[in-house]
Design a protein around this motif. Structure first.
Motif, PDB file in Angstrom:
ATOM      1  N   LEU B 139       0.787  -1.239   0.000  1.00 19.99           N
ATOM      2  CA  LEU B 139       0.000   0.000   0.000  1.00 19.99           C
ATOM      3  C   LEU B 139       0.816   1.285   0.000  1.00 19.99           C
ATOM      4  CD1 LEU B 139      -2.922  -0.884   2.422  1.00 19.99           C
ATOM      5  CD2 LEU B 139      -2.778  -1.151  -0.037  1.00 19.99           C
ATOM      6  N   THR B 140       2.004   1.266   0.597  1.00 24.37           N
ATOM      7  CA  THR B 140       2.819   2.486   0.626  1.00 24.37           C
ATOM      8  C   THR B 140       4.233   2.125   0.194  1.00 24.37           C
ATOM      9  OG1 THR B 140       3.186   2.076   2.954  1.00 24.37           O
ATOM     10  CG2 THR B 140       1.579   3.759   2.433  1.00 24.37           C
ATOM     11  N   THR B 141       4.357   1.652  -1.020  1.00 22.93           N
ATOM     12  CA  THR B 141       5.636   1.157  -1.523  1.00 22.93           C
ATOM     13  C   THR B 141       6.719   2.239  -1.436  1.00 22.93           C
ATOM     14  OG1 THR B 141       4.280  -0.033  -3.087  1.00 22.93           O
ATOM     15  CG2 THR B 141       6.655  -0.112  -3.451  1.00 22.93           C
ATOM     16  N   LEU B 142       7.884   1.848  -0.917  1.00 20.26           N
ATOM     17  CA  LEU B 142       9.024   2.776  -0.895  1.00 20.26           C
ATOM     18  C   LEU B 142       9.615   2.841  -2.299  1.00 20.26           C
ATOM     19  CD1 LEU B 142       8.777   2.487   2.167  1.00 20.26           C
ATOM     20  CD2 LEU B 142      11.243   2.219   2.279  1.00 20.26           C
ATOM     21  N   VAL B 143       9.887   4.053  -2.763  1.00 22.40           N
ATOM     22  CA  VAL B 143      10.442   4.221  -4.100  1.00 22.40           C
ATOM     23  C   VAL B 143      11.877   4.725  -3.952  1.00 22.40           C
ATOM     24  CG1 VAL B 143      10.098   5.339  -6.325  1.00 22.40           C
ATOM     25  CG2 VAL B 143       8.136   4.750  -4.928  1.00 22.40           C
ATOM     26  N   ARG B 144      12.777   4.188  -4.777  1.00 22.25           N
ATOM     27  CA  ARG B 144      14.195   4.555  -4.660  1.00 22.25           C
ATOM     28  C   ARG B 144      14.385   6.046  -4.905  1.00 22.25           C
ATOM     29  NH1 ARG B 144      16.261  -0.416  -8.461  1.00 22.25           N
ATOM     30  NH2 ARG B 144      15.042  -1.985  -7.363  1.00 22.25           N
ATOM     31  N   GLY B 145      15.010   6.709  -3.950  1.00 23.77           N
ATOM     32  CA  GLY B 145      15.225   8.144  -4.066  1.00 23.77           C
ATOM     33  C   GLY B 145      14.166   8.959  -3.337  1.00 23.77           C
ATOM     34  N   GLN B 146      13.210   8.271  -2.737  1.00 25.82           N
ATOM     35  CA  GLN B 146      12.103   8.964  -2.071  1.00 25.82           C
ATOM     36  C   GLN B 146      12.441   9.253  -0.606  1.00 25.82           C
ATOM     37  OE1 GLN B 146       8.726   6.392  -1.534  1.00 25.82           O
ATOM     38  NE2 GLN B 146       7.252   8.049  -1.367  1.00 25.82           N
ATOM     39  N   GLU B 323       7.784  12.885   1.130  1.00 29.08           N
ATOM     40  CA  GLU B 323       6.860  12.522   0.057  1.00 29.08           C
ATOM     41  C   GLU B 323       6.001  11.355   0.501  1.00 29.08           C
ATOM     42  OE1 GLU B 323      10.324  13.897  -2.967  1.00 29.08           O
ATOM     43  OE2 GLU B 323      10.283  11.948  -2.048  1.00 29.08           O
ATOM     44  N   GLY B 324       5.307  11.558   1.594  1.00 28.21           N
ATOM     45  CA  GLY B 324       4.421  10.527   2.096  1.00 28.21           C
ATOM     46  C   GLY B 324       4.748  10.153   3.518  1.00 28.21           C
ATOM     47  N   GLN B 325       3.872   9.341   4.125  1.00 33.57           N
ATOM     48  CA  GLN B 325       4.112   8.920   5.492  1.00 33.57           C
ATOM     49  C   GLN B 325       3.481   7.561   5.737  1.00 33.57           C
ATOM     50  OE1 GLN B 325       2.245  11.844   4.978  1.00 33.57           O
ATOM     51  NE2 GLN B 325       0.232  10.922   5.219  1.00 33.57           N
ATOM     52  N   ASP B 339      -1.597   2.186  10.002  1.00 37.46           N
ATOM     53  CA  ASP B 339      -2.957   2.624   9.689  1.00 37.46           C
ATOM     54  C   ASP B 339      -3.020   2.879   8.176  1.00 37.46           C
ATOM     55  OD1 ASP B 339      -5.311   3.886   9.274  1.00 37.46           O
ATOM     56  OD2 ASP B 339      -5.120   5.303  10.933  1.00 37.46           O
ATOM     57  N   PRO B 340      -3.674   1.995   7.427  1.00 36.98           N
ATOM     58  CA  PRO B 340      -3.598   2.107   5.961  1.00 36.98           C
ATOM     59  C   PRO B 340      -4.274   3.366   5.439  1.00 36.98           C
ATOM     60  CG  PRO B 340      -5.171   0.422   6.597  1.00 36.98           C
ATOM     61  CD  PRO B 340      -4.508   0.865   7.850  1.00 36.98           C
ATOM     62  N   LEU B 341      -5.289   3.849   6.161  1.00 27.57           N
ATOM     63  CA  LEU B 341      -6.030   4.999   5.637  1.00 27.57           C
ATOM     64  C   LEU B 341      -5.312   6.319   5.916  1.00 27.57           C
ATOM     65  CD1 LEU B 341      -9.684   3.939   6.462  1.00 27.57           C
ATOM     66  CD2 LEU B 341      -8.426   3.716   4.323  1.00 27.57           C
ATOM     67  N   ALA B 342      -4.416   6.323   6.909  1.00 22.15           N
ATOM     68  CA  ALA B 342      -3.675   7.553   7.203  1.00 22.15           C
ATOM     69  C   ALA B 342      -2.314   7.548   6.507  1.00 22.15           C
ATOM     70  CB  ALA B 342      -3.488   7.686   8.712  1.00 22.15           C
ATOM     71  N   SER B 343      -1.927   6.415   5.924  1.00 23.99           N
ATOM     72  CA  SER B 343      -0.597   6.291   5.320  1.00 23.99           C
ATOM     73  C   SER B 343      -0.678   6.494   3.812  1.00 23.99           C
ATOM     74  CB  SER B 343      -0.019   4.909   5.608  1.00 23.99           C
ATOM     75  OG  SER B 343       0.026   4.690   6.988  1.00 23.99           O
ATOM     76  N   LEU B 344       0.409   7.012   3.273  1.00 24.96           N
ATOM     77  CA  LEU B 344       0.404   7.320   1.837  1.00 24.96           C
ATOM     78  C   LEU B 344       1.843   7.424   1.348  1.00 24.96           C
ATOM     79  CD1 LEU B 344      -1.123   8.518  -0.717  1.00 24.96           C
ATOM     80  CD2 LEU B 344      -0.600  10.741   0.253  1.00 24.96           C
ATOM     81  N   SER B 345       2.112   6.810   0.197  1.00 27.06           N
ATOM     82  CA  SER B 345       3.402   7.007  -0.463  1.00 27.06           C
ATOM     83  C   SER B 345       3.103   7.796  -1.733  1.00 27.06           C
ATOM     84  CB  SER B 345       4.031   5.650  -0.783  1.00 27.06           C
ATOM     85  OG  SER B 345       5.160   5.833  -1.593  1.00 27.06           O
ATOM     86  N   ARG B 346       3.455   9.088  -1.708  1.00 31.53           N
ATOM     87  CA  ARG B 346       3.007   9.960  -2.798  1.00 31.53           C
ATOM     88  C   ARG B 346       3.636   9.621  -4.137  1.00 31.53           C
ATOM     89  NH1 ARG B 346       3.779  15.364   0.318  1.00 31.53           N
ATOM     90  NH2 ARG B 346       2.263  15.014   1.952  1.00 31.53           N
ATOM     91  N   LEU B 347       4.807   8.995  -4.103  1.00 29.97           N
ATOM     92  CA  LEU B 347       5.487   8.710  -5.363  1.00 29.97           C
ATOM     93  C   LEU B 347       5.339   7.256  -5.771  1.00 29.97           C
ATOM     94  CD1 LEU B 347       8.734  10.716  -4.637  1.00 29.97           C
ATOM     95  CD2 LEU B 347       6.689  11.478  -5.802  1.00 29.97           C
ATOM     96  N   ARG B 349       3.356   5.587  -7.544  1.00 29.12           N
ATOM     97  CA  ARG B 349       3.101   5.226  -8.943  1.00 29.12           C
ATOM     98  C   ARG B 349       4.398   5.127  -9.745  1.00 29.12           C
ATOM     99  NH1 ARG B 349      -1.841   4.452 -11.062  1.00 29.12           N
ATOM    100  NH2 ARG B 349      -3.484   4.811  -9.541  1.00 29.12           N
ATOM    101  N   GLY B 350       5.433   5.855  -9.302  1.00 28.69           N
ATOM    102  CA  GLY B 350       6.710   5.776 -10.001  1.00 28.69           C
ATOM    103  C   GLY B 350       7.497   4.519  -9.660  1.00 28.69           C
ATOM    104  N   GLY B 351       7.028   3.781  -8.669  1.00 25.16           N
ATOM    105  CA  GLY B 351       7.805   2.630  -8.228  1.00 25.16           C
ATOM    106  C   GLY B 351       7.124   1.304  -8.433  1.00 25.16           C
ATOM    107  N   VAL B 352       5.866   1.329  -8.883  1.00 21.73           N
ATOM    108  CA  VAL B 352       5.145   0.056  -8.999  1.00 21.73           C
ATOM    109  C   VAL B 352       4.631  -0.126 -10.423  1.00 21.73           C
ATOM    110  CG1 VAL B 352       4.427   0.203  -6.594  1.00 21.73           C
ATOM    111  CG2 VAL B 352       2.892   1.061  -8.361  1.00 21.73           C
ATOM    112  N   GLY B 353       4.109  -1.297 -10.684  1.00 23.80           N
ATOM    113  CA  GLY B 353       3.528  -1.574 -11.991  1.00 23.80           C
ATOM    114  C   GLY B 353       4.326  -2.604 -12.755  1.00 23.80           C
TER     115      GLY B 353
END
Lengths: 167, 473
Positions: B139-146, B323-325, B339-347, B349-353
């Protein structure tokens, strides 16, 4: 009168019997369900206990492994430190040995000049018993003794020193 | 090679020493203070006025006496040796060894304050770091450089989670390293962190800097900078993907507040210095990727929110920069309490797919979050009307939330899950819902992975929230 009431009594008896049978059946069903729930709960508790025992054992093993790794690593690092200290000791010894070198007076002159350049011409320079010179002036001090210079040389080797223990 | 030592110390006050008669000394220069017994302390030049230099002694001036100490200036700001020699080492907050080994020698040195990077050289963060923690990877994937922060109220296992991530994270087979800077930790916490990271330390993939609660606060101010300097070289000099964990930044900020008070600076909000924001930015902005260099620096600061207050200056200002928490909550009863609803990895989309994690990853995360949000609303509603009065769709979502906590979130502290397993679990959780409820996912992904346990119910009732419909008996 009694005869007249007999069908009623019989009906009441039959109903009571049916109700009793129903109640008994319900009670049996309820007992079976409580029994099944208790068995399920017991199985769950048993599984949880097994899992917790396994986890505890795994945690204990992980702790022991971490400790063993730490000990191993500590021994390697301690050996590296000893190698470095030995290297430093020998460097200081070799630097101290320069006092017996025929070129020592020239070295002293060079060190005196270097100390003056660094700390100013007003420094009072004197030779140190360990070899090299020490200069002192108002609020300033310059240490150009041979062991100290040897130490700085070892420090300045930086990455090169690692070759002591690299294969 | 020959050092000039200044011996005329005019005054010692608190952490400060005034040295007289200096020449050619500059602001922010690093200094070494030599004690009569042969010991040394370290200092930074705060101010220079004619022949006076004001030096902040990192270890404090207790036990020092004017006239009996000498101060040597290095001629440059504090520099840190950099190189692969750091990997596998455990050092204190200033980089001196705690593991019984020799000092860390580098192949070069670099200023601890960092070198400014041409913004045009920066690349946007991309590609994932897999933490092995399901709820984060899904849900809040860490992206390299983030830069992404872990926020926790006091008493939550934020250190355990940070250590677990540091012990498990990897970059899918590419060279990887971790720099863990622990700031203001108790001995017990530090020992726990060392144990958790032992295997990785022994494998030569981790640098651990430990600044304990009893260590000088000013040292704590340097610890994250040393960690980042080491990490930058491992990343941009040696081509590794480096994860820098800073735990805990609240401890750092409190140290900064103490140092600021000692300097008699004007206090701002809650007595933190007014420059807290720019100071935090000077740390957080040192992550990223650089054009033409293979490595990356990813930053994971950990913050405890005093009193659980997310508006406290430290989490507040951190939230502006990162860029997220990842928010830990005492409402979550399983470990890790993310807490999945309070957590967010803003970047994210650049790290998944496709080619990074799984083609359906972004949609799957969005669908899970949407379903969990609906479950949260249904739970609130159930408090008013009772669970029996909920419609079947709401009840299904409550079942999904339970399955999510049980099957995806709950994880042992020493359990590293592969991406494959995380996705298997995530799909199992989503399969609690019928296909019709999963509108955010594509047909191909649903065909491939959606496996409802029971036959899907017949005609669906309208999905109005709180309609209070009872299921037909």
């Amino acid at each position: 009168m009694e005869r007249a009431l007999a069908p009623l009594a019989a009906e009441l008896l039959r109903r009571a019997g049916r109700e009793a049978a129903g109640t008994a059946a319900r009670a049996r069903a309820e007992a079976a369900s409580i029994d099944a729930a208790a068995r399920r709960e017991a199985a769950r508790v048993l599984a949880a206990a097994r899992e917790s025992g396994r986890a505890e054992h795994a945690a204990e093993a992980a702790r022991a492994l971490a400790e063993a790794r730490r000990e191993g690593r500590r021994a390697v690092l301690a050996a590296q430190r000893q190698a470095l200290e030995e290297f430093r000791r020998r460097a200081r010894e070799a630097a101290g040995g320069l006092r017996a070198d025929p070129g020592y007076p020239a070295l002293l002159r060079a060190l005196t000049e270097a100390a003056r350049r660094r700390g100013g011409t007003e420094l009072a320079i004197r030779e140190h018993p360990d070899g090299g010179v020490v200069g002192e002036g108002p609020g300033r001090r310059v240490d150009a003794t041979l062991p100290v210079l040897a130490d700085r040389m070892v420090d300045s080797l930086a990455g090169e020193v690692c070759r002591l223990w690299l294969p | 090679m020959i050092e000039l030592e200044y011996t005329d110390v005019a005054e010692l006050r608190g952490p400060l020493a005034v040295v007289r008669g200096v020449a050619g000394v500059g602001w922010d220069e690093f200094a070494v203070i030599r004690l009569p017994g042969g010991g040394t302390r370290h200092g930074l030049v705060l101010e220079v006025d004619r022949d006076l230099a004001l030096v902040q002694v990192l270890e404090g001036t207790a036990g020092l006496a004017p006239g009996r100490i000498g101060v040597t200036f290095s001629g440059a700001p504090f520099r840190v040796p950099v190189g692969p020699g750091w990997l596998g080492r455990v050092c204190d907050g200033l980089g001196d060894p705690l593991d019984g080994g020799p000092p860390v020698f580098g192949t070069a040195t670099a200023p601890a304050g960092g070198l400014p990077l041409n913004p045009a050289w920066r690349l946007p963060p991309a590609d994932p770091i897999i933490t092995g923690v399901s709820v984060i990877d899904a849900l809040t994937t860490l992206v390299r450089g983030q830069k992404i922060a872990i926020f926790a109220a006091p008493g939550l296992p934020h250190l355990d989670l940070a250590a677990q991530i540091a012990a498990q994270a990897h970059a899918a087979g590419e060279p990887f390293g971790v720099v863990f800077a622990a700031m203001g930790l108790t001995h017990a916490d530090a020992s726990g962190v060392r144990d958790a990271l032992e295997a990785r330390t022994a494998a030569g993939e981790l640098v651990l800097l430990l600044n304990l609660a009893g260590d000088p606060v000013i040292e704590r101010v340097l610890t994250p900078r040393i960690a980042l300097t080491v990490a930058e070289h491992l990343a941009f000099g040696l081509g590794r993907h480096v994860l820098v964990v800073l735990a805990d930044m609240t401890g750092y900020c409190e140290a900064l507040r103490e140092v600021s008070a000692a300097r008699s600076e004007v206090p701002a909000r809650r007595a933190y210095p007014g420059y807290l924001y720019s100071d935090l930015a000077s740390i957080y902005e040192r992550c990223g990727r650089v054009r033409g260099r293979p490595g990356s620096v990813t930053l994971l600061p950990v913050l405890t929110m005093p009193g659980g207050d997310i508006t406290h200056p430290v989490p507040d200002l951190t939230g502006y920069i990162t860029e997220g928490q990842i928010v830990l909550s005492s409402e979550i009863s399983v470990y890790p309490p993310v807490d999945p609803l309070a957590s967010l990895s803003r970047l994210m989309r650049g790290g998944v797919g496709a080619g990074r994690t799984r083609p359906e990853h972004a949609d799957l995360a969005a669908q899970l979050i949407a379903a969990l949000a609906r479950a949260a609303r249904a739970r609130e509603l159930a408090e008013f009307v009772g669970a029996d009065a909920l419609g079947p769709a709401d009840r299904r979502h409550l079942d999904l939330a339970d399955a999510f906590a049980r099957d995806l979130v709950a994880q042992r502290r020493d359990e590293s899950r592969s991406l494959e397993e995380t996705f298997t679990r995530a799909w199992r959780v989503l399969s609690v819902l019928p296909r019709a409820d999963l509108a955010m996912l594509g047909a191909a992904a649903l065909d491939a992975h959606h496996r409802p346990a029971a036959p899907e119910p017949g005609p669906q009732e309208p999905d109005g929230i709180g309609t209070g419909h009872r299921e037909p008996r």
